[in-house]
Design a protein around this motif. Structure first.
Motif, mmCIF file in Angstrom:
data_model
loop_
_atom_site.group_PDB
_atom_site.id
_atom_site.type_symbol
_atom_site.label_atom_id
_atom_site.label_comp_id
_atom_site.label_asym_id
_atom_site.label_seq_id
_atom_site.Cartn_x
_atom_site.Cartn_y
_atom_site.Cartn_z
ATOM 1 N N PHE A 171 -87.456 49.802 23.299
ATOM 2 C CA PHE A 171 -88.024 48.508 23.352
ATOM 3 C C PHE A 171 -89.570 48.582 23.641
ATOM 4 O O PHE A 171 -90.069 49.517 24.659
ATOM 5 N N THR A 172 -90.293 48.074 23.153
ATOM 6 C CA THR A 172 -91.666 47.971 23.273
ATOM 7 C C THR A 172 -92.092 46.699 24.157
ATOM 8 O O THR A 172 -93.259 46.834 24.786
ATOM 9 N N GLN A 173 -91.401 45.636 24.532
ATOM 10 C CA GLN A 173 -91.634 44.772 25.374
ATOM 11 C C GLN A 173 -90.260 44.476 26.322
ATOM 12 O O GLN A 173 -89.601 43.960 25.490
ATOM 13 N N PRO A 174 -90.369 44.639 27.155
ATOM 14 C CA PRO A 174 -89.036 44.476 28.187
ATOM 15 C C PRO A 174 -88.850 42.940 28.480
ATOM 16 O O PRO A 174 -89.758 42.209 28.170
ATOM 17 N N LEU A 175 -87.747 42.759 28.941
ATOM 18 C CA LEU A 175 -87.453 41.448 29.318
ATOM 19 C C LEU A 175 -88.098 40.991 30.900
ATOM 20 O O LEU A 175 -88.322 42.183 31.343
ATOM 21 N N ILE A 176 -88.478 39.848 31.233
ATOM 22 C CA ILE A 176 -88.962 39.660 32.327
ATOM 23 C C ILE A 176 -88.137 38.526 33.288
ATOM 24 O O ILE A 176 -87.507 37.698 32.637
ATOM 25 N N ASN A 177 -87.891 38.829 34.464
ATOM 26 C CA ASN A 177 -87.363 37.916 35.384
ATOM 27 C C ASN A 177 -87.904 36.498 35.154
ATOM 28 O O ASN A 177 -88.993 36.467 35.108
ATOM 29 N N THR A 178 -87.012 35.603 35.122
ATOM 30 C CA THR A 178 -87.442 34.235 34.586
ATOM 31 C C THR A 178 -86.531 33.373 35.493
ATOM 32 O O THR A 178 -85.292 33.522 35.883
ATOM 33 N N TYR A 179 -87.363 32.096 35.732
ATOM 34 C CA TYR A 179 -86.814 31.041 36.689
ATOM 35 C C TYR A 179 -86.508 29.690 35.878
ATOM 36 O O TYR A 179 -87.465 29.444 34.832
ATOM 37 N N ALA A 180 -85.570 29.094 35.806
ATOM 38 C CA ALA A 180 -85.307 28.082 34.941
ATOM 39 C C ALA A 180 -84.808 26.694 35.697
ATOM 40 O O ALA A 180 -84.454 27.146 36.718
ATOM 41 N N VAL A 181 -85.123 25.607 35.299
ATOM 42 C CA VAL A 181 -84.728 24.162 35.730
ATOM 43 C C VAL A 181 -83.461 23.805 35.201
ATOM 44 O O VAL A 181 -83.327 23.663 33.828
#
Length: 1153
Positions: A1062-1072
């Motif tokens: 993986f060259t770009q990891p997943l990022i913790n995300t907030y969703a409405v």
């Protein structure tokens, strides 16, 4: 063109009949009288061919019968049977007429029967002789047609009776019956045998006039009634052999010659002429053949001679195809090779075709028998007579029953049943009878026979007329009958006139004439029947006049008036009341109103005409209403009547309406009925309105309103209006009322929305709300906040003065008390409905834990370019008032370099011109008492990169140069996205771009020009663009010319396989909750790895709420409208043959407040 004759017609019929050999008569009947109707019935096929050659055969192979009908010599009407479609023919006959035989002078009857069970009316039956001669017009002495009907058997019986038959009656007959679309026909033959009396002889031209003309009545079965009338040439005809004339004439002149010399049987003569004209072939059997034709007088003897080449050959003689047997009439002689046939005492039956056969050969001839001319032995005498007398013109001829023709002024007279002229034959005496002579009968009458003619003048004059009983003047009462009568000395018709105009019989007018008396009766006399009547006898210049006077008492005709003789008129209109009057003489008319007489002048006047009287009111007014009397007087009596005249008008306008109630777009208006209804009941009202500033009125109702109240709607709020009213009756619409006082539709606003508690302390409660959804044209003046304590119903106004803000704090409240709060919106129309907080509010300080509501775009790295402004607004919540602090990379933020502003609900960080030094990790901390909430923001300020490090020329071969370089030391705080390579010829040093967006740190430049020397330079590139400077090679690359040996470098195979990474990891995300969320990462690997997604380590498969994409190594997971249930740990897994890799993140779904 001459009409077709009976002989020609019957020759056509004979051609369609079977040959005589098939029905040969007995030997005793060989001397049977030969009639023109049965001539030319040749038995041999050769004769038929010769006959058919009169008209050339048509190309389509139609029969000779059709040819003869289409011949130029035939003008007869087509056969009716040929007109009928065979598809319509049906059997109607129950019994068909059968052929028969009769002797000359005998009687015979033919019977046809038709069944009428299925027929609604009597069928139509016609009798014909030959093809087209209708025998209905020939009924008379020798022919009678009868019909009877038997009701029991329902059978019609039709009879045709022939009385005193003659030779020319023989032939073919036809009976036709038609009923609607049904048709049936049958034919039968009549044979007339010769009597013992000898027939008179005729010359050759008379031999072709076998139509029986001039017999004693119209019952002859001949064609004379169908021949055109023609004038007889009075000059003596020269002795011309018509036979020789026809033989030598051009065929186009046959018709002219036939008309000139009176040949009626031209068709038969042409047939014989055709046979004679044919070329005679040389015969081996005959040394001498018969002449083409022989002619003999009636009663004379004829000799036929042929000479045989071989006297032993058997010889036979034939007449019209029938073999001739030796008898006293027919004598055979042999003289050497000559064979002779004598025919003694020739009669008209011997006029035929003869041929002789010798073995297989034959020769033929024609024999014509002439009759002696008929002489006029007693001539006609001139006659004078009076109109109406019977006239008889008498002459005598040399033979009985001779053919005699009568002429009037050279025009032949027929003997039709309806003709005024009747021809009578008594032996040798011939009489022309005119029953009632008229002046039109004055003429020269002549009679013509085959051997002579005679003429005489007939003069018809009028008798002197005497008036025996003249007409008398009369005075008749209207409606009675008028009877006039006169008598004259002669029984002649006449004409009646009234005032010089001829009278015609009608339902009322009856004209009678009986003998010498003439009467005129007019029933139900009218006024127009008055006048001078005159009777004028025909052909006399005498008038018999009288006068008729009609009298009638006066009478008024009021049928057209309404009930009680009432007449209604609209005020302002002109009244012209016409009252029909009658009376003879014309009565005097007088009008009055009350005691006042109305004259023939002024606004109200009377006008008198012969048949009516008019009351005229030019401009009707209300005061003109009332009873009017009309009086009629004349010498016969008096009549009067009362007529009520009612003047109606439009009503007065109503009073100005009052507007009693006003709403948002409506109002309620009332008004009083008009004081005067115009003499007609009020039917209803029309309402109009307009804007106060406008002059255009708009009607609000198109159907009348019965009541005196109305509610206009659909007005614009805030606009001033006026209304007015029209009254309507049967006459029309009144003028409008005065407009109402101006009024403006206004409405209170809707209640405020989203009323909520904003804060609570131990003595205060702060409420907040939003403006009403609907404010209206009256606007919004402010709000009133009210509260009441729990358990009471008394509402206390918290703000004595209205507030225009949507937030208000209620003070001085007891601690731990509970209150209800409501808010009202106020405008010019009043207070709106209150908005009540649903729950009671406890007056006590409440601690709300701090919560930072970090915007979504700040949850990832926040990137800005150098020089751009940074303005971040981060909301939070927490009570009591929260304390806010910022740190950058663990140290406090320099407020001189970075501006920070805090409020109760949010904090703002602002950098006017961002520099690269402003990049870093910023930490926001919100603290309420002992409760703390933190948020981290990664701010990255990027700029253009620096140039690459040392650029080297690794190798030069052929037209290629291999370059390599080092990445730049300064990447501009952003990843290097590529390089741009340029080349320049040492001679010109003009730079040209060779490669753009190159991702590696080495490259091969190809297609260089041999013999040139090149320099190269390279620019770095990131998301901000190319670097400002470029790094150039120190040495130049020389592309050697031809002859230089080039060694291909040896390259080792490179292994491109690679395990997933993986060259770009997943990022913790907030969703409405309710808004789509997206997770992104990038991976590389060779072979291409297989991507799978997991939630909480469970593989996501076939779930419509998730959509997965993979494009150019970028992996995307879309979550459609997530809910808090969708929160958790999401993992992206990539796997190929060399290994696998995973990357995960956390997703938190929050519900919107």
């Amino acid at each position: 063109m001459p009409e077709p004759t009976k002989k020609a017609e019957n020759e056509t019929e004979a051609e369609s009949a079977p040959p005589p050999e098939q029905k040969a008569p007995k030997e005793g009947e060989a001397g049977q009288a030969k009639d023109a109707n049965t001539s030319e019935t040749s038995s041999s096929s050769e004769d038929e061919d010769e006959t058919s050659s009169v008209s050339p055969p048509p190309a389509d192979g139609t029969t000779q019968r059709g040819q003869r009908k289409d011949s130029v010599w035939s003008e007869g009407t087509p056969d009716e049977t040929e007109k009928c479609d065979d598809s319509q023919r049906s059997t109607l006959f129950v019994e068909k007429p059968q052929g028969g035989t009769v002797r000359v002078g005998g009687n015979i009857t033919f019977v046809a029967k038709v069944e009428a069970k299925d027929l609604l009316r009597k069928p139509n039956v016609k009798w014909f002789k030959g093809k087209w001669m209708d025998l209905a017009s020939k009924a008379g002495k020798h022919l009678q047609l009868k019909e009877t009907f038997e009701r029991q058997t329902k059978i019609y019986t039709f009879e045709m009776q022939i009385i005193q038959a003659k030779e020319n009656y023989a032939g073919n007959y036809r009976c036709e019956v038609t009923y609607k679309d049904k048709f049936d026909s049958c034919t039968f033959d009549l044979e007339v045998h010769e009597s013992s009396q000898a027939a008179p002889s005729l010359d050759i031209r008379s031999a072709f006039k076998r139509s029986g003309e001039g017999q004693d009545d119209a019952g002859e079965l001949d064609f004379s009634g169908l021949l055109k009338r023609r004038e007889i040439k009075q000059e003596e005809e020269p002795e011309i052999d018509v036979w020789e004339l026809l033989k030598n004439a051009n065929p186009n002149e046959y018709e002219k010659i036939a008309f000139q010399y009176g040949i009626t049987d031209l068709r038969g003569m042409l047939k014989r002429l055709k046979r004679m004209k044919r070329e005679v072939k040389k015969s081996a059997a005959f040394a001498k053949v018969l002449d083409p034709a022989y002619q003999v007088d009636k009663g004379g003897r004829v000799r036929f001679v042929v000479e045989l080449a071989d006297p032993t050959v058997e010889l036979k003689w034939y007449k019209n195809g029938q073999e001739i047997r030796p008898s006293t009439k027919y004598i055979f002689e042999h003289k050497g090779n000559e064979r002779i046939l004598f025919i003694n005492n020739c009669s008209l039956t011997d006029d035929a075709r003869y041929h002789v056969t010798a073995g297989d050969e034959k020769c033929s001839t024609e024999l014509f028998v002439r009759e002696p001319p008929i002489l006029v032995t007693k001539s006609l005498e001139d006659t004078n007579t009076y109109v109406g007398e019977r006239v008889e013109l008498v002459c005598e001829v040399s033979e009985e029953d001779a053919n005699v023709k009568w002429f009037k002024n050279g025009v032949e007279l027929g003997n039709e049943p309806r003709s005024r002229y009747r021809l009578k034959v008594e032996g040798k005496k011939h009489t022309l009878i005119i029953e009632e002579a008229t002046k039109a009968d004055t003429a020269t009458y002549s009679v013509m026979t085959t051997g002579g003619q005679s003429a005489a003048k007939l003069s018809v004059d009028l008798r002197p007329l005497k008036i025996i009983h003249p007409l008398e003047d009369q005075t008749v009462r209207l409606g009675q009958d008028i009877n006039m009568k006169c008598e004259i000395s002669e029984n002649i018709p006449g004409k009646w006139y009234r005032n010089g105009q001829p009278l015609q019989p009608s339902d009322r007018v009856k004209i009678y004439h009986k003998g010498r008396i003439h009467r005129l009766t007019v029933s139900n006399s009218l006024v127009e029947d008055e006048g001078e009547y005159t009777f004028v006898p025909d052909a006399y210049k005498i008038d018999i006049p009288c006068k008729v006077h009609i009298v009638d008492p006066p009478k008024l005709h009021l049928e057209g008036l309404g009930e009680n003789n009432t007449v209604t008129v609209v005020a302002g209109n002109k009244l012209r009341l016409e009252i029909p009057v009658s009376g003879e003489p014309t009565p005097k008319v007088m009008w009055s109103k009350g005691e006042k007489w109305i004259t023939d002048s002024g606004r109200i006047r009377s006008e008198t005409y012969p048949d009516n009287s008019c009351l005229v009111i030019d401009i009707a007014e209300r005061d003109d209403s009332g009873p009017y009397r009309i009086t009629l007087k004349n010498e016969a009596g008096e009549d009067s009547a009362l007529i009520n005249i009612k003047v109606v008008d439009i009503p007065d306008p109503p009073q100005a309406p009052d507007v009693t109630e006003i709403g948002e777009d409506w109002c309620v208006m009332n008004w009083e009925p008009p004081a005067y209804d115009g003499g007609s009941p009020i039917l209803g009202y029309f309402i109009e309105r307009k804007k106060k500033q406008s002059s255009r009125w708009m009607r609000l109702n198109f159907e009348l309103i019965k009541e005196t109240t109305f509610e206009p709607k659909k007005m614009i709020e805030g606009v001033a209006y006026e209304v007015r009213v029209f009254a309507v009756n049967a006459v029309g619409t009144s003028k409008p009322s005065l407009p109402s006082k101006p009024f403006t539709p206004l409405a209170v606003t809707s209640p405020p929305t989203m009323l909520a508690v904003d804060g609570v302390t131990d003595s205060t409660v702060t409420m907040k709300w939003r403006p009403p959804d609907h404010i209206g044209a009256a606007g919004l003046d402010g709000y009133i906040v009210e509260y009441c304590f729990e358990g009471t119903e008394e509402w206390i106004v918290a703000n004595p003065e209205m507030t225009d803000k949507t937030r208000f704090t209620i003070t001085d409240l007891p601690t731990e008390s509970k209150i209800f709060v409501r808010v009202k919106a106020v405008n010019a129309a009043g207070e709106s409905d209150p908005r009540l907080h649903p729950q009671p509010i406890l007056v006590k300080q409440v601690i709300e834990p701090p919560k930072i509501r970090l915007p979504r775009h700040l949850k990832q790295t926040y990137i800005r370019r150098v020089g751009e402004a940074v303005n971040l607004v981060i909301p939070f919540q927490g009570k009591p008032k929260a304390r806010v602090s910022w740190k950058k990379n663990g140290a406090s933020v320099d407020k001189n370099d970075i501006n920070i502003r805090n409020s109760e609900n949010d904090t703002i960080i602002f950098i006017r011109k961002a520099e690269r030094c402003h990049s870093g990790i910023y930490v926001l901390k919100v603290k309420v008492e002992n409760l703390v909430d933190k948020a981290t923001i990664d701010i990255q300020i990027v700029d253009r990169p620096g140039p690459p490090e040392i650029v080297k020329i690794d190798d030069v071969w052929g037209e290629n140069v291999a370059l390599s370089w080092q990445p730049p030391k300064d990447n501009g705080n952003a990843a290097i996205t590529g390089y741009t390579i340029q080349k320049a010829d040492k001679k010109s040093m003009e730079w040209f771009t060779v490669i753009e967006h190159w991702n590696r740190t080495n490259a091969t430049i190809t297609e260089l020009i041999i013999g040139n020397e090149y320099y190269f330079r390279i620019f770095s590139e990131n998301m901000c663009g190319l670097s400002d400077d470029a790094t150039m090679t120190r040495e130049s690359a020389v592309i050697a010319k031809d002859g230089k040996v080039y060694k291909n470098p040896v390259y080792e195979d490179f292994d491109f396989t690679e395990a997933p990474m993986f060259t770009q990891p997943l990022i913790n995300t907030y969703a409405v909750a309710g808004y789509n969320a997206t997770l992104n990462c990038s991976v590389r690997g060779n072979p291409k790895p297989k991507i799978s997604w997991m939630k909480n380590k469970v593989v996501i498969l076939n779930d419509p709420r998730y959509r997965m994409f993979s494009n150019q190594g970028v992996c995307t997971l879309d979550i459609r409208k997530p809910s808090p249930y969708d929160g958790g740990t999401y993992t992206c897994k990539a796997a190929n043959q060399l290994g696998e890799a995973e990357v995960d993140c956390k997703l938190e779904v929050k519900v919107a407040q």
